[in-house]
Design an enzyme around this catalytic site. Structure first.
Site, PDB file in Angstrom:
ATOM      1  N   TYR A 146       0.844  -1.213   0.000  1.00 16.71           N
ATOM      2  CA  TYR A 146       0.000   0.000   0.000  1.00 16.71           C
ATOM      3  C   TYR A 146       0.871   1.252   0.000  1.00 16.71           C
ATOM      4  O   TYR A 146       0.702   2.131  -0.856  1.00 16.71           O
ATOM      5  CB  TYR A 146      -0.890  -0.046   1.235  1.00 16.71           C
ATOM      6  CG  TYR A 146      -1.884   1.088   1.366  1.00 16.71           C
ATOM      7  CD1 TYR A 146      -3.046   1.124   0.585  1.00 16.71           C
ATOM      8  CD2 TYR A 146      -1.688   2.108   2.299  1.00 16.71           C
ATOM      9  CE1 TYR A 146      -3.971   2.150   0.727  1.00 16.71           C
ATOM     10  CE2 TYR A 146      -2.607   3.136   2.445  1.00 16.71           C
ATOM     11  CZ  TYR A 146      -3.748   3.156   1.657  1.00 16.71           C
ATOM     12  OH  TYR A 146      -4.664   4.169   1.801  1.00 16.71           O
ATOM     13  N   VAL A 188      -9.757   0.710  12.695  1.00 15.29           N
ATOM     14  CA  VAL A 188      -9.966   0.743  14.136  1.00 15.29           C
ATOM     15  C   VAL A 188     -11.325   1.305  14.550  1.00 15.29           C
ATOM     16  O   VAL A 188     -11.958   0.763  15.469  1.00 15.29           O
ATOM     17  CB  VAL A 188      -8.791   1.500  14.820  1.00 15.29           C
ATOM     18  CG1 VAL A 188      -8.789   2.989  14.487  1.00 15.29           C
ATOM     19  CG2 VAL A 188      -8.814   1.266  16.314  1.00 15.29           C
TER      20      VAL A 188
HETATM   21  P1  NAD Z   1     -12.653   1.617   0.491  1.00  8.32           P
HETATM   22  O1  NAD Z   1     -11.947   0.325   0.536  1.00  8.32           O
HETATM   23  O2  NAD Z   1     -13.951   1.757   1.217  1.00  8.32           O
HETATM   24  O3  NAD Z   1     -12.918   2.069  -1.012  1.00  8.32           O
HETATM   25  C1  NAD Z   1     -12.092   1.721  -2.076  1.00  8.32           C
HETATM   26  C2  NAD Z   1     -12.957   1.475  -3.297  1.00  8.32           C
HETATM   27  O4  NAD Z   1     -12.117   1.157  -4.414  1.00  8.32           O
HETATM   28  C3  NAD Z   1     -13.909   0.290  -3.122  1.00  8.32           C
HETATM   29  O5  NAD Z   1     -15.196   0.624  -3.579  1.00  8.32           O
HETATM   30  C4  NAD Z   1     -13.289  -0.803  -3.972  1.00  8.32           C
HETATM   31  O6  NAD Z   1     -14.220  -1.754  -4.431  1.00  8.32           O
HETATM   32  C5  NAD Z   1     -12.665   0.013  -5.085  1.00  8.32           C
HETATM   33  N1  NAD Z   1     -11.564  -0.675  -5.758  1.00  8.32           N
HETATM   34  C6  NAD Z   1     -10.515  -1.322  -5.180  1.00  8.32           C
HETATM   35  N2  NAD Z   1      -9.714  -1.849  -6.119  1.00  8.32           N
HETATM   36  C7  NAD Z   1     -10.261  -1.502  -7.329  1.00  8.32           C
HETATM   37  C8  NAD Z   1      -9.902  -1.759  -8.669  1.00  8.32           C
HETATM   38  N3  NAD Z   1      -8.798  -2.471  -8.963  1.00  8.32           N
HETATM   39  N4  NAD Z   1     -10.683  -1.282  -9.659  1.00  8.32           N
HETATM   40  C9  NAD Z   1     -11.804  -0.576  -9.368  1.00  8.32           C
HETATM   41  N5  NAD Z   1     -12.205  -0.310  -8.109  1.00  8.32           N
HETATM   42  C10 NAD Z   1     -11.439  -0.770  -7.103  1.00  8.32           C
HETATM   43  O7  NAD Z   1     -11.609   2.715   1.027  1.00  8.32           O
HETATM   44  P2  NAD Z   1     -11.826   4.249   1.363  1.00  8.32           P
HETATM   45  O8  NAD Z   1     -11.603   4.438   2.807  1.00  8.32           O
HETATM   46  O9  NAD Z   1     -13.081   4.751   0.758  1.00  8.32           O
HETATM   47  O10 NAD Z   1     -10.584   4.880   0.607  1.00  8.32           O
HETATM   48  C11 NAD Z   1     -10.722   5.480  -0.661  1.00  8.32           C
HETATM   49  C12 NAD Z   1      -9.372   6.006  -1.130  1.00  8.32           C
HETATM   50  O11 NAD Z   1      -8.860   6.955  -0.190  1.00  8.32           O
HETATM   51  C13 NAD Z   1      -8.313   4.915  -1.279  1.00  8.32           C
HETATM   52  O12 NAD Z   1      -7.536   5.189  -2.426  1.00  8.32           O
HETATM   53  C14 NAD Z   1      -7.469   5.073  -0.036  1.00  8.32           C
HETATM   54  O13 NAD Z   1      -6.139   4.664  -0.242  1.00  8.32           O
HETATM   55  C15 NAD Z   1      -7.567   6.563   0.237  1.00  8.32           C
HETATM   56  N6  NAD Z   1      -7.375   6.856   1.670  1.00  8.32           N
HETATM   57  C16 NAD Z   1      -8.369   6.616   2.570  1.00  8.32           C
HETATM   58  C17 NAD Z   1      -8.139   6.863   3.916  1.00  8.32           C
HETATM   59  C18 NAD Z   1      -9.208   6.651   4.956  1.00  8.32           C
HETATM   60  O14 NAD Z   1      -8.935   6.840   6.148  1.00  8.32           O
HETATM   61  N7  NAD Z   1     -10.436   6.308   4.612  1.00  8.32           N
HETATM   62  C19 NAD Z   1      -6.896   7.343   4.352  1.00  8.32           C
HETATM   63  C20 NAD Z   1      -5.889   7.538   3.391  1.00  8.32           C
HETATM   64  C21 NAD Z   1      -6.139   7.318   2.047  1.00  8.32           C
HETATM   65  N1  UDP Z   2      -6.009  -1.025  15.848  1.00  8.12           N
HETATM   66  C1  UDP Z   2      -6.365  -1.615  17.053  1.00  8.12           C
HETATM   67  N2  UDP Z   2      -7.404  -2.495  17.031  1.00  8.12           N
HETATM   68  C2  UDP Z   2      -8.100  -2.812  15.912  1.00  8.12           C
HETATM   69  C3  UDP Z   2      -7.724  -2.207  14.691  1.00  8.12           C
HETATM   70  C4  UDP Z   2      -6.661  -1.323  14.692  1.00  8.12           C
HETATM   71  O1  UDP Z   2      -5.783  -1.356  18.103  1.00  8.12           O
HETATM   72  O2  UDP Z   2      -9.040  -3.629  16.000  1.00  8.12           O
HETATM   73  C5  UDP Z   2      -4.906  -0.054  15.848  1.00  8.12           C
HETATM   74  C6  UDP Z   2      -3.822  -0.302  14.801  1.00  8.12           C
HETATM   75  O3  UDP Z   2      -2.809  -1.166  15.312  1.00  8.12           O
HETATM   76  C7  UDP Z   2      -3.304   1.098  14.553  1.00  8.12           C
HETATM   77  C8  UDP Z   2      -4.527   1.979  14.765  1.00  8.12           C
HETATM   78  O4  UDP Z   2      -5.444   1.205  15.518  1.00  8.12           O
HETATM   79  O5  UDP Z   2      -2.321   1.437  15.507  1.00  8.12           O
HETATM   80  C9  UDP Z   2      -5.183   2.426  13.462  1.00  8.12           C
HETATM   81  O6  UDP Z   2      -5.380   1.268  12.689  1.00  8.12           O
HETATM   82  P1  UDP Z   2      -6.188   1.267  11.311  1.00  8.12           P
HETATM   83  O7  UDP Z   2      -6.115  -0.116  10.782  1.00  8.12           O
HETATM   84  O8  UDP Z   2      -7.529   1.871  11.500  1.00  8.12           O
HETATM   85  O9  UDP Z   2      -5.407   2.279  10.366  1.00  8.12           O
HETATM   86  P2  UDP Z   2      -3.857   2.614  10.093  1.00  8.12           P
HETATM   87  O10 UDP Z   2      -3.740   4.018  10.494  1.00  8.12           O
HETATM   88  O11 UDP Z   2      -2.981   1.719  10.920  1.00  8.12           O
HETATM   89  O12 UDP Z   2      -3.706   2.369   8.642  1.00  8.12           O
END
Ligand code: NAD
Ligand code: UDP
Length: 313
Positions: A146, A188
């Site tokens: 990732y 989490v």
């Molecule tokens: P999510 O897993 O809920 O959504 C991801 C979506 O992408 C899903 O609908 C999945 O089916 C689709 N997808 C995955 N692989 C695919 C592919 N090969 N082709 C087409 N569709 C595909 O995750 P999210 O939390 O909604 O995150 C969305 C974006 O934001 C991601 O790129 C993630 O890396 C980024 N992001 C999210 C967070 C967060 O905290 N939610 C933090 C940092 C970055």
């Molecule tokens: N974590 C936890 N219990 C859970 C899931 C996650 O203690 O059931 C912790 C994890 O080890 C990390 C933080 O919560 O330190 C955030 O985890 P998450 O998977 O939500 O996102 P990250 O920021 O690590 O990608």
């Protein structure tokens, strides 16, 4: 943004579906592209039938030939549990997805926004994290598929910008939570709330002293919209909430807000789990005039109300 054709990859995911809502409501012609790997038709069900919304089942590993004026590249599993379950697929989605969507943007002359991540900073040695920090990422650990996939995607975005003049925007998203996270998402906030509501042990990894800074989804979507509309500086921009909390405090807060009697169960800390994470959002404040407005407890209450309905179903 004037009404136009907007493509959202990952549009059926947690963040993507909220973005679809916002763009459809604003009158844009929205194309939601998803392979439903971690997303679900349920998240966009309420939009089906609207004249300015369509769903395209497609995997971003493959080129896509549609016309769009703006592209939000959100496709990629974001939960460590899901992105580590098939790491090769995660790299392909991050890297091939970026290449294919940048190719589409280049062909259409579209502006394209990349959903990058705080994970590009890895287990950060600088705190809080500013956009100028190059990060501390293990290139071959379990999170690398990732982290390095997203870092390579940023490289591709800047190279398409410099080499081909593609109009790019980069958002480095920090931990975001809210309604429509999957109950089995594995991150989490959803884990703790589901466990608390079902009276199951709260699985706290490590001693819970690691920190994160949680942003409510509505704030995040507003930040992405502003960045997409922003003229000039392409980024990267940290988009997140600078209010930092230990994971143990988060567990205690969820227990208090749900009134749950679940006990805390300590589990081993996953390898390479970042110790401390908080965004410096000075750049977003200055250029986008954006900052989050939803306090953690308020956002958690909304999210708990959502998961209560999920548990009843
Ligand atoms: P999510 O897993 O809920 O959504 C991801 C979506 O992408 C899903 O609908 C999945 O089916 C689709 N997808 C995955 N692989 C695919 C592919 N090969 N082709 C087409 N569709 C595909 O995750 P999210 O939390 O909604 O995150 C969305 C974006 O934001 C991601 O790129 C993630 O890396 C980024 N992001 C999210 C967070 C967060 O905290 N939610 C933090 C940092 C970055
Ligand atoms: N974590 C936890 N219990 C859970 C899931 C996650 O203690 O059931 C912790 C994890 O080890 C990390 C933080 O919560 O330190 C955030 O985890 P998450 O998977 O939500 O996102 P990250 O920021 O690590 O990608």
């Amino acid at each position: 943004m004037n009404a136009q054709s907007v493509l959202i990859t990952g549009g059926a995911g947690f963040l993507g579906s909220h973005l679809c809502d916002r763009l459809v409501a604003a009158g844009h012609d929205v194309m939601c592209v998803d392979n439903f790997h971690t997303g679900s038709k349920q998240t966009i069900h309420h939009l089906i039938g609207k004249v300015n919304f369509e769903v395209i089942r497609h995997d971003v590993w493959l080129p896509l030939y549609v016309e769009a004026g703006r592209v939000f590249n959100m496709a990629c599993p974001a939960s460590p549990v899901h992105y580590q379950s098939d790491p090769v697929s995660t790299v392909k989605t991050a890297v091939l997805g970026a290449i294919n969507m940048l190719g589409l943007a280049k062909r259409c002359g579209a502006r394209i926004l990349q959903a990058s991540t705080s994970e590009v900073y890895g287990d950060a040695q600088q705190h809080p994290q500013r956009e100028t920090y190059w990060g501390n990422v293990n290139p071959n650990g379990p999170r690398a598929c990732y982290d390095e996939g997203k870092r390579c995607a940023e490289t591709l975005f800047f190279d398409y910008h410099r080499q081909h003049g593609v109009d790019i925007r980069i958002a480095r998203i920090f931990n975001t939570y809210g309604p429509r996270m999957r109950p089995d998402d594995g991150r989490v906030v959803s884990n703790f709330i589901m466990q608390a509501l079902q009276g199951e042990p709260i699985t706290l990894y490590g001693d819970g002293s690691q920190t994160r800074s949680f942003c409510y989804v509505d704030d995040l979507v507003e930040g992405l919209m502003r960045l997409m509309d922003h003229e000039g500086e392409p980024g990267p921009f940290n988009i997140g909430n600078p209010s930092e909390i230990t994971i143990r405090e988060l567990a205690e807060t969820v227990l208090r807000l749900t009134g749950s009697r679940s006990r805390i169960e300590y589990r081993p800390l996953p390898s390479d789990d970042p110790v401390q994470r908080r965004p410096d959002i000075a750049k977003a404040r200055q250029h986008l005039e954006w900052q989050p407005g939803v306090a953690l407890e308020d956002g958690l209450k909304e999210t708990i109300a959502y998961f209560k309905k999920v548990v009843k179903q």
